[in-house]
Each structure stands twice: as C-alpha cells, then as structure tokens.
Design an enzyme around this catalytic site. Structure first.
Site, short mmCIF file in Angstrom:
data_model
loop_
_atom_site.label_atom_id
_atom_site.label_comp_id
_atom_site.label_asym_id
_atom_site.label_seq_id
_atom_site.Cartn_x
_atom_site.Cartn_y
_atom_site.Cartn_z
CD GLU A 135 10.97 -14.54 -17.59
OE1 GLU A 135 10.32 -13.33 -17.41
OE2 GLU A 135 10.57 -15.08 -18.75
CE LYS B 227 5.48 -10.59 -8.49
NZ LYS B 227 5.90 -10.39 -9.83
CG ASP C 8 4.54 -6.38 -10.81
OD1 ASP C 8 4.24 -5.90 -9.84
OD2 ASP C 8 4.45 -7.72 -10.80
CG HIS D 182 6.94 -14.36 -17.14
ND1 HIS D 182 7.93 -13.82 -16.42
CD2 HIS D 182 6.04 -14.31 -16.11
CE1 HIS D 182 7.97 -13.62 -15.18
NE2 HIS D 182 6.72 -13.71 -14.98
CB THR E 123 6.67 -10.85 -16.98
OG1 THR E 123 6.75 -10.54 -15.70
CG2 THR E 123 8.07 -10.43 -17.64
NE ARG F 6 4.89 -23.80 -10.21
CZ ARG F 6 5.01 -22.39 -10.39
NH1 ARG F 6 5.34 -21.74 -9.34
NH2 ARG F 6 4.75 -21.81 -11.63
CD GLU G 240 3.28 -7.20 -15.23
OE1 GLU G 240 1.98 -6.88 -15.20
OE2 GLU G 240 3.72 -7.89 -14.28
CD GLN H 182 7.48 -13.87 -6.99
OE1 GLN H 182 8.47 -12.89 -7.48
NE2 GLN H 182 6.86 -14.29 -7.86
CG ASP I 1 0.78 -8.38 -12.20
OD1 ASP I 1 0.68 -7.83 -13.06
OD2 ASP I 1 1.84 -8.62 -11.73
NE ARG J 145 11.70 -11.92 -10.13
CZ ARG J 145 10.39 -11.54 -10.82
NH1 ARG J 145 9.34 -12.13 -10.23
NH2 ARG J 145 10.15 -10.97 -11.81
CE1 TYR K 16 6.22 -19.68 -4.49
CE2 TYR K 16 4.62 -19.73 -6.08
CZ TYR K 16 5.50 -20.40 -5.58
OH TYR K 16 5.97 -21.51 -6.35
CD GLU L 208 7.15 -9.95 -12.74
OE1 GLU L 208 5.66 -9.40 -12.71
OE2 GLU L 208 7.40 -10.89 -12.43
CB THR M 121 2.81 -1.31 -9.59
OG1 THR M 121 2.80 -2.49 -8.73
CG2 THR M 121 2.95 -1.66 -10.91
#
Lengths: 420, 420
Positions: free
Chosen positions: A362, A252, A232, A132, A348, A141, A200, A239, A125, A236, A243, A198, A256
């Site tokens: 988002e 994840k 996907d 995104h 995404t 972050r 995609e 994650q 992925d 959240r 991660y 997501e 899928t």
C-alpha cells in the site's frame, strides 16, 4: 486510571512500556538456562518458575509454570487469570509486604533472550481494516471490485500456518515460490522479489469452545487472553498467482513474527474503544454489546543493513472495522472448535492517510511509488538485510501499556533451496 | 505380490481389508479401558501398549506407545517405521515362532471403539482432481472460468482447521452460517440447507521439514507416513458467499471425518501408479521421479435414517492430477515448516463419469438434479439423520489392502446455537 506505583523503580516512568499496570507475560532465558515463563516489570523480569517453586505464586494444586509456555495458565480460565494478576499486583506494588521474597526472583530484561510466549495451536489471519481491504482490492481486482460484497457483513479470514509463527528477532529467510508475470505464458519458480510486511495485532485465544457450539461476541471477548504485535510477512509476487480460488497459501506460509510479550486483555481494559459506525447493519451474531477494540498507537520502522531506521507507518488499532471478539465469534459461528493458544491476526491495520498504511504494497502502491528512507535510500519492497520493527503502545494518564517491539531481519534466499 | 499368510486365520481371506500385507495402525478402547494404539490383523487388534510393555515390541530406549496416538512413532522416522513393520510381520506370519507370546495380546475388533489414530498438527486441504475442479468451477464461476489459470501449474490448496478433524463415527452437527441468496439484498444467518460431503484421501505427514527449507517431491514422498479416507463436510450455501477473496472458511471449518485406520505407505507400495499425463509441463520442483499416486477403489454410500444405504459414487484415487507427494512438496516450497501429524486432504476425488463424482454438489449439479436412493427416496443435499459412509480398498492378487470405512451421521442443527 493512573500509574500504579511499584517498588521496581524503573516501572514508574511515565513512558515505560512495562509499569505495574501492564504485567506482560513472556518466556525468557539467560545464558545457558532453560527458557521459562516471566512477567515484565519495568526493566526486570519476574521468574515465574522460581516464584511458583518457592511458593510466592500458588494458584492451586497444579504447577502452571513448569513448561516454558503460558498455555497452561490460559487453560485455567478467566478466574485464575484474574487471581494471578491480583497476586502479581500485590507482590510488586509500592509498599508490598512480601517485597523481600520477590526481589531475589527478578532478573534484568537486559541480557535476557526472549522465546515464543505460547504454543500456537492454530493461526487464523483476518482482513478487517477497511482501508487495507479497499487498497489491496483496488490493486488486485480494480477499483470497481475493491471491496468484496461480503466485506461489510463478514469479518473475512482464512486459516494460516501455525508452524511458522516465530518470536520477534528470528531472522526471516526470503522465500522461493511460483509467480507469473502478467504477460508471461507460464510461471517461474524463484526467490520472491516483492517481499512485504503486514502490520497487525494478534489476539490469543485463552479458553476454547466446544465443537458444534458457536459463541456470542461477549463470550468471545471473554475468551481472549491477550494481544501481541504481529507481522504477517507476505510475498506479493507469489500471492496474486496462487490465491484464486482458495485464498493465500505459500505467499503467507513461510513466516509470521510476533512480539515476545503477551499484553493481557485485563491490562488493556482502560483503552477499550468502539469500532467505527457500521455502514451496513451486522447480523445479530456479530453485533458488539460494548467497545471491544483498543486505542493502541502502532508504528513500523525499516532499517537497511548497517543503515538508520525510518518510521514508514504510524497508525492505530482503532482503525479496524471488526474487533478480535467479532472475528472470534465469526470463527466459531459454524461450530468450529476454538482452542487455547489459537492466534488470530487482525489483518493489516491501515489508516486513511498515506503515512498510516500498514504494508509496503500500500505504501508504494504496488511498488510503483518508492518510499524514501534515511541516508538517501528508498524502498519498494524489502531487500536482503532490511530490518523491520513494529512497535505498539497504549497511552494512559501518566503511564503507558507497551507491547515492546516485533522485529525481523531479511536473510537472502537460499542459492539452491533443494540442496542438503 | 500375493497374500502373506498369517496365523490369525481371518486375515487370510482374499477380500479381508486387514491381511498381514496391510498392518493398519489405529487407536482403540474396550469398555472402560483407556484408548491405546493397536494394529489391525484380520478381525483382531494387536494391543501395542501391552506389546511394548511386555517386550514383544522393543524399538529402542524410548516407549513409543504410552500415549494413545501414533505421533511418537511418526517422529522416529522411516528407519523405525520399517523396523516396526518388519517386526510385526515376523510376529504375525503363518509360522511365527513367537505366536504364543503374541496371541494373548490380541483383542477382537468387534466390540472395540475406535478413536483418532493421531493428533492432527495442522490440516491442509487441496483441490487436485481435475474433474472436480472443473465441475465446481463451472458452477461457481461459469464454464469459461471453470479451471483457474494456475490450476495446471500449482497443486492448489488452503489451510483448513485441525481442531474439528474427528474420527469416523462421530456425529456431525448441521452448522449454522451466513449465506446470501443471489437476489437478496443482505445475508441471513441460519442452519445450512446445502450440507454436502467431499470424498477425499488424507495423507499423514510422518517426518517434518525445517522452516526455510523446501523439500523435493521424492523427499516429500518419503515423509508421508500413511493414508486415511477423509470426508471434508461442506456447507455449499455458506461457501459461495464467504469464499471471496480469501478462500473457504466456515463452510469447511465445522467438521472433517477420517477413517480410524492409518494404512501405511509401505502397505500401499504394490499399488503405486502414475498421475495422468501433464497438460502443461510442471516446474521442476513439482515433477515426480516415479509413480506416487495409488490405485485405490473408493466409494460413497448414503443411508437415510432407518433406511437402506445406496452407493452414490464409485471412483478411484488414481483420478487425481497431483499426488500427495507433489502437494507436500508445494506446501513446503516457500520454506513452510511441515510437522509430524500434519494432515493433507487430497481434494474431492471425482472421475469423468456421473457415478464417479465425489460430492453431492457435483452429483446433483448444484442441487438441480436430485439423485435417486433406495426405498423410493432421493436427495439433493444431506438431510438430518442421513449417514454417509466412505469406503476404500486396493485390490491385489488374492488379497486386499482395505481402509475400512469413514462414516458420519447428520444431527439436526441446534435450535438456538447461542443458548447455554
């Protein structure tokens, strides 16, 4: 290019997803029959196992459609892919002389069950839509570290999990997982409360590459067999806790979904478009010799259980900063061997506008701004019983190349996931 | 437990890696013969295809050794695994009544070529030695951020690449990749100059789990078929530039080597040992009901081209903070389906002492402190022609359970990786 007329009348409607120009590849079954390969033409499916058995399709010494997967054809390479497409076009065109041989091999799409169209060898992925990456980066972050310094130089990707790639229509069980509230001292284990999607595209590798040997972007483009829609599913809350430092894992890994019809690269040729202008010059091994992205309209709808569907996102595949060919070239750049059946998720696909965002993370800005649905409902993240449907279509002059849909309905988490 | 004597005399030496207690599973060929499954006994290999064909081995209606992989046996599950081990023990024990039927099925290990013992479904690599995680964290993120806050709660892992897992003896081509010097404005693409090893154990999943259904640690332990040595070759100059935010990708994708003999979980039973005391209490789904780590001595040697080998690391698998069973339980915790043939790398196994570090990155502290080799040589990272050999052995009372070795020799980078 304009519509190629077919003697299958339904295929000639200007807005039908499966005209003769498309010839999408899937795997279907009817009633108690075994799953088998089929080609979409209008409202019908051409049974490829039957077509090969009775000699209407004959691509050489080896039977390619005995198994209910398109992998055997993929492994034959681009010359055989083209030969099949030419033969199918000749068989299904308006004045095809062999119509009488082909007509008995057609079954209605209506009432057919669709299965995984290919065996997924490995799933990777990516993270290649700039909108995104900037949005997620800002939330995870902070604004100052939104886009990592490598982002404009590398089509960033991570290896995902192939064993949980499922075909559209498969219910999605809400996963359990570890998460930690920012102010908590320790994590907890329980059902995800921030279940997301997501939007995609998935690129399917048709021909492999040899271990130790990178490929150019042009070679990578030629290795791609076709594309599907891809959702996907993401947790959240799992994650952000898991991660760092090695990337997404269980957030994840649980599911899928892909659309059941592989739209071939050949069908998409008229819709090639350029990636956006580079903000930093790419290293030569990633530079595209021509347009390798596609102009494909994409949308997402969300329907609560027993409720009406609301379109929550409308965007386009042309929003990607990197094409699948660039992603594949980067994937093989270390000499990583690529295999027929490898699936590459685009990442995404989010446009710059609010209605063009490809994830709830988002769309609701991390759950802070619920989005309105029909019937007076609203959502931050997915609730049990919600059905999410991705759609995709490339619009030509008097015809469409459609992907159909990719759907999934959320099942409640298992009450005790460890009981048997 | 003591040595189980065999009529294969070489198997009875106290320091032999393959006594009757072991019965390691591999795939071998001799001369122009096809590869086929075999069992190690002393200096000999029992040809399992021949044993099944002539009825010496008969585990049911389905032939399990027609293909040159152990996956078919794995899929049969623990009862059949135990039945095979019992049968092999009876056939090869000191006073076996069927010796005359078995003896013609033995071929010398000497002169046999070893192949991949199983088809790798998917490869996942973990990061579960606390010394290693602290050392790498210190170098990549500084002393204050060395151990990520999730580390004591999650056996952190990432999905790796199965297509480049190769058997011991396969040469390793130095990869190209993107890297960026800290003071450079932009990255460059070229051969890795910081090519490294990672000393790991690989756990092989024998029975799968269903999508949507987590497994307990006890169930995970029972799903494990066996263990191999694993060298997770790493490009330390590609890794820091690419790995944020989604984890290692091309720095790890070019090659992973495993030893050719699967040492079964059954053979390792006498060597079970506890993981170290928990520094934070684990969530219940990760707590072990018993000892699930193993006391296995591990070492790494490095030999320059035409030079003598130097042992550069001696450590033990008991240095892991998390066992493979805990890793597997976490891997399935979201409902991620696990498959027979999945390979789980333990993560680099480093002890607390300087000579117990399982990577050159740690042994040379990021290349700053070269380590001395024989013949007056020294190394920071690997040079072309270097051969790295991992060894592993569990030491019992008058017998050993050996893993043999896992070797690889570095080939120079391709001068022009994109030429054909």
């Amino acid at each position: 290019m304009t519509l190629k007329p077919s003697w299958v009348a339904s295929a000639n409607a200007a807005d039908h997803p499966f005209p003769l120009n498309n010839l999408a590849y899937g795997v279907f079954s009817r009633g108690d029959d075994d799953p088998r390969c089929g080609v979409a033409i209008g409202d019908m499916i051409l049974d490829m196992r039957a077509a090969e058995q009775n000699g209407v399709i004959d691509l050489g010494d080896t039977a390619l459609f005995e198994l209910p997967f398109w992998n055997d054809l993929m492994e034959e390479g681009p010359a055989v892919w083209a030969a099949l497409r030419n033969r199918l076009t000749a068989l299904l065109a308006q004045d095809a002389p062999e119509r009488d041989r082909v007509e008995p091999l057609l079954v209605p799409m209506d009432g057919s069950e669709m299965h995984m169209p290919f065996m997924v060898s490995e799933f990777t992925d990516f993270y290649a839509s700039k909108n995104h990456a900037t949005n997620i980066g800002t939330m995870f972050r902070g604004k100052d570290n939104a886009l990592p310094p490598n982002w404009l130089h590398i089509p960033i990707g991570y290896n995902g999990r192939a064993s949980t790639v499922v075909v559209s229509g498969t219910p999605i069980r809400r996963p359990h997982g570890q998460s930690k509230a920012p102010d908590a001292d320790a994590p907890t284990f329980g059902p995800s409360r921030r279940l997301d999607i997501e939007l995609e595209m998935g690129a399917i590798v048709g021909t492999g590459s040899e271990m130790g040997h990178p490929v150019t972007v042009a070679e990578a483009d030629a290795m791609i067999f076709g594309y599907v829609l891809l959702n996907d599913w993401s947790a959240r809350d799992i994650q952000p806790w898991e991660y760092q430092p090695l990337g997404p894992f269980q957030a994840k890994a649980f599911a899928t979904s892909i659309s059941p019809w592989i739209v071939t690269r050949a069908a998409l040729e008229p819709f090639r478009t350029d990636t956006p202008p580079r903000e930093r010059e790419l290293l030569p091994y990633l530079q595209e010799p021509g347009p390798m992205l596609y102009d494909i309209d994409l949308s997402v709808s969300l329907a609560p259980e027993n409720g009406s569907a609301t379109v929550i996102c409308e965007t386009n595949y042309d929003q990607m900063y990197y094409s699948a060919a660039q992603q594949l070239a980067h994937h093989a750049s270390s000499g990583c061997a690529m295999s027929p059946g490898d699936l590459l998720g685009s990442g995404t696909i989010s446009g710059p506008e609010k209605h063009q965002l490809g994830s709830l993370q988002e769309l609701t800005w991390g759950g802070k701004e619920p989005i309105p649905l029909a019937d007076g409902q609203s959502r931050t993240f997915l609730e049990d019983g919600d059905t999410v449907t991705l759609s995709g279509v490339a619009r030509g002059d008097g015809f469409c190349i459609g992907f159909g849909t990719c759907t999934g309905t959320i099942l409640p988490a298992l009450p005790d996931p460890f009981s048997r």
